[in-house]
Design a protein around this motif. Structure first.
Motif, mmCIF file in Angstrom:
data_model
loop_
_atom_site.group_PDB
_atom_site.id
_atom_site.type_symbol
_atom_site.label_atom_id
_atom_site.label_comp_id
_atom_site.label_asym_id
_atom_site.label_seq_id
_atom_site.Cartn_x
_atom_site.Cartn_y
_atom_site.Cartn_z
ATOM 1 N N ARG A 70 0.862 -1.195 0.000
ATOM 2 C CA ARG A 70 0.000 0.000 0.000
ATOM 3 C C ARG A 70 0.889 1.233 0.000
ATOM 4 N N GLU A 71 0.539 2.235 -0.787
ATOM 5 C CA GLU A 71 1.260 3.504 -0.777
ATOM 6 C C GLU A 71 0.384 4.574 -0.135
ATOM 7 N N PHE A 72 1.027 5.458 0.626
ATOM 8 C CA PHE A 72 0.325 6.519 1.342
ATOM 9 C C PHE A 72 0.913 7.873 0.984
ATOM 10 N N GLU A 73 0.042 8.873 0.918
ATOM 11 C CA GLU A 73 0.479 10.236 0.637
ATOM 12 C C GLU A 73 0.939 10.895 1.939
ATOM 13 N N ALA A 74 1.921 10.298 2.575
ATOM 14 C CA ALA A 74 2.470 10.792 3.837
ATOM 15 C C ALA A 74 3.875 10.230 3.975
ATOM 16 N N PRO A 75 4.776 10.961 4.624
ATOM 17 C CA PRO A 75 6.143 10.466 4.797
ATOM 18 C C PRO A 75 6.195 9.292 5.764
ATOM 19 N N PRO A 76 7.269 8.498 5.727
ATOM 20 C CA PRO A 76 7.362 7.308 6.583
ATOM 21 C C PRO A 76 7.183 7.593 8.066
ATOM 22 N N ALA A 77 7.670 8.743 8.547
ATOM 23 C CA ALA A 77 7.549 9.040 9.975
ATOM 24 C C ALA A 77 6.090 9.083 10.403
ATOM 25 N N ARG A 78 5.223 9.651 9.557
ATOM 26 C CA ARG A 78 3.799 9.737 9.906
ATOM 27 C C ARG A 78 3.121 8.373 9.811
ATOM 28 N N ARG A 134 6.393 10.398 0.297
ATOM 29 C CA ARG A 134 5.332 9.399 0.334
ATOM 30 C C ARG A 134 5.936 8.117 0.888
ATOM 31 N N THR A 135 5.066 7.127 1.153
ATOM 32 C CA THR A 135 5.532 5.882 1.777
ATOM 33 C C THR A 135 4.924 4.671 1.087
ATOM 34 N N ARG A 136 5.775 3.690 0.817
ATOM 35 C CA ARG A 136 5.262 2.378 0.412
ATOM 36 C C ARG A 136 5.386 1.441 1.603
ATOM 37 N N LEU A 137 4.252 0.884 2.016
ATOM 38 C CA LEU A 137 4.217 -0.091 3.104
ATOM 39 C C LEU A 137 4.098 -1.488 2.512
ATOM 40 N N THR A 138 4.990 -2.376 2.931
ATOM 41 C CA THR A 138 4.899 -3.790 2.551
ATOM 42 C C THR A 138 4.784 -4.595 3.838
ATOM 43 N N ALA A 139 3.657 -5.258 4.007
ATOM 44 C CA ALA A 139 3.404 -6.032 5.224
ATOM 45 C C ALA A 139 3.245 -7.502 4.852
ATOM 46 N N THR A 140 4.054 -8.362 5.479
ATOM 47 C CA THR A 140 4.031 -9.792 5.183
ATOM 48 C C THR A 140 3.601 -10.568 6.418
ATOM 49 N N SER A 141 2.581 -11.399 6.260
ATOM 50 C CA SER A 141 2.127 -12.278 7.338
ATOM 51 C C SER A 141 2.524 -13.713 7.006
ATOM 52 N N LEU A 142 3.287 -14.331 7.897
ATOM 53 C CA LEU A 142 3.675 -15.735 7.744
ATOM 54 C C LEU A 142 2.861 -16.545 8.732
ATOM 55 N N MET A 143 2.013 -17.438 8.217
ATOM 56 C CA MET A 143 1.088 -18.180 9.062
ATOM 57 C C MET A 143 1.540 -19.628 9.244
ATOM 58 N N ASP A 144 0.797 -20.344 10.077
ATOM 59 C CA ASP A 144 1.165 -21.724 10.405
ATOM 60 C C ASP A 144 1.051 -22.660 9.206
ATOM 61 N N SER A 145 0.077 -22.414 8.344
ATOM 62 C CA SER A 145 -0.172 -23.321 7.228
ATOM 63 C C SER A 145 -0.941 -22.577 6.140
ATOM 64 N N VAL A 146 -0.916 -23.148 4.943
ATOM 65 C CA VAL A 146 -1.695 -22.581 3.845
ATOM 66 C C VAL A 146 -3.180 -22.631 4.188
ATOM 67 N N GLU A 147 -3.600 -23.692 4.882
ATOM 68 C CA GLU A 147 -5.015 -23.821 5.244
ATOM 69 C C GLU A 147 -5.438 -22.695 6.196
ATOM 70 N N ALA A 148 -4.571 -22.394 7.170
ATOM 71 C CA ALA A 148 -4.879 -21.313 8.104
ATOM 72 C C ALA A 148 -4.928 -19.975 7.373
ATOM 73 N N ARG A 149 -3.999 -19.781 6.445
ATOM 74 C CA ARG A 149 -3.967 -18.555 5.640
ATOM 75 C C ARG A 149 -5.238 -18.409 4.809
ATOM 76 N N ASP A 150 -5.624 -19.482 4.122
ATOM 77 C CA ASP A 150 -6.813 -19.428 3.281
ATOM 78 C C ASP A 150 -8.080 -19.240 4.118
ATOM 79 N N GLY A 151 -8.074 -19.798 5.333
ATOM 80 C CA GLY A 151 -9.218 -19.615 6.219
ATOM 81 C C GLY A 151 -9.355 -18.159 6.650
ATOM 82 N N MET A 152 -8.232 -17.502 6.874
ATOM 83 C CA MET A 152 -8.277 -16.088 7.256
ATOM 84 C C MET A 152 -8.822 -15.242 6.102
#
Length: 355
Positions: free
Chosen positions: A27-35, A123-141
């Motif tokens: 996601r990109e935001f129209e704000a600097p990283p500090a904000r 501006r800021t590009r946010l990259t957020a990665t979630s590593l879950m227990d299993s593909v099944e748990a990920r797909d359930g979420m």
């Protein structure tokens, strides 16, 4: 594969790997990283955007520092609650946050989340990665509606930035808050510096002494920076305060401050201007009431500032109380005004506040 590709630069991209149990959000935001970073670490801001529309967020604790923890819940109109908790493994100011995430409805499923904040020149590009227990748990979420909550949450964050949230710089906020305190210092009547203050064992000059002594030591420990020293508070409290306050303002006005970090064993690594604003300027604001009460001056505090401080401090009740900087919380009616509730939270008894 992607469930939601990132098209326009302010759209949320949500990608899932066919083999690895991950969700990658961009996601990109129209704000600097500090904000953007502060919006992810300041509980007073987090509560305003995290999660889907239509749910009310309540924070039990949100200690966003390396080794800290959090717990919050979302509540719908029917009273159903959805609680989440985790631990902050790494909080590197304006760069990244690594934390665990557990939905308490599925306590055995724990994900590891890493958020990276990239500077795009204002501006800021946010990259957020979630590593879950299993593909099944990920797909359930994903099937459970996580995509909607993620997308709507970031839309709400955009709206906060559009509305000017955190638009006031730490330098400007200190200039305003310290300016009011300076007026109170200069307004102390002759012979009133030794009148009792609301803090047990203090007189009026001790309010100034506290501010000009604790913060320089805190700053030097965390950054190596030494503030200019004025005369002693016993000799000339007005000059002692003025030299100190001017030194803090010069620090915040220095463009180099925006790129510096304060490292302290109690709070971890925090952007320097954010640390000054959160821990010192807030302290000046609250002690304005103490000095006013001790010396018979106008005790009114800015209501919006009171509300913002109270909202940010409530989730950190245990941490703040354990620091020894605040007395026992004073019980006041729910109908009390926000200034009274803030003062009661930090251990003051403002039942006869003068106006």
């Amino acid at each position: 594969m992607s469930t939601t590709p990132a098209g326009r630069r302010n759209e949320t991209g949500i990608a899932v790997d066919p083999v690895l149990p991950t969700i990658v959000i961009t996601r990109e935001f129209e704000a600097p990283p500090a904000r953007v970073f502060r919006a992810h670490t300041d509980p007073g801001l987090v509560v305003q955007w995290l999660g889907p529309r239509g749910l009310r967020m309540e924070i039990d604790r949100y200690d966003a520092r390396t080794g800290g923890s959090y717990r919050y819940l979302h509540r719908d109109d029917d009273g159903n609650e959805y609680a989440f908790h985790g631990v902050f493994h790494e909080v590197r100011p304006v760069e990244r946050i690594v934390q665990t995430f557990t939905y308490e409805g599925m306590p055995d499923s724990v994900s590891l989340e890493t958020a990276v904040f990239e500077d795009l020149g204002g501006r800021t590009r946010l990259t957020a990665t979630s590593l879950m227990d299993s593909v099944e748990a990920r797909d359930g979420m994903i099937a459970g509606g996580a995509e909607t909550g993620i997308r709507e949450g970031y839309e709400r964050l955009d709206e906060l930035f559009d509305a000017g949230a955190e638009a006031v710089s730490a330098a400007d906020e200190h200039r305003r808050v310290a300016g009011t305190f300076t007026a109170r210092v200069r307004g102390v009547p002759a012979g009133a510096w030794d009148r009792p203050a609301p803090c047990e064992g203090w007189v009026a000059r001790d309010v100034v002494r506290h501010l000009v002594e604790w913060f320089p030591a805190f700053l030097k420990t965390g950054t190596g920076i030494e503030l200019p020293a004025g005369p002693s508070v016993d000799e000339d409290p007005v000059a002692a305060w003025q030299v100190h306050s001017d030194g803090v303002q010069a620090l915040l006005d220095d463009p180099a401050t925006a790129g510096r970090t304060l490292s302290h064993p109690q709070i971890g690594d925090v952007p320097l201007d954010q640390a000054v604003d959160r821990f010192y300027t807030a302290d000046v604001f609250m002690h304005t009431w103490d000095l006013s009460r001790a010396t018979g001056q106008d005790e009114r505090l800015d209501a919006d500032k009171c509300a913002a401080l109270l909202e940010g401090m409530l989730p950190m009740d245990e941490v703040l109380r354990g620091s020894g900087q605040y007395g026992p919380r004073v019980e006041v009616p729910e109908s009390a005004d926000v200034q009274t509730r803030l003062l009661a939270f930090i251990g003051r008894t403002p039942s006869t506040t003068r106006r």
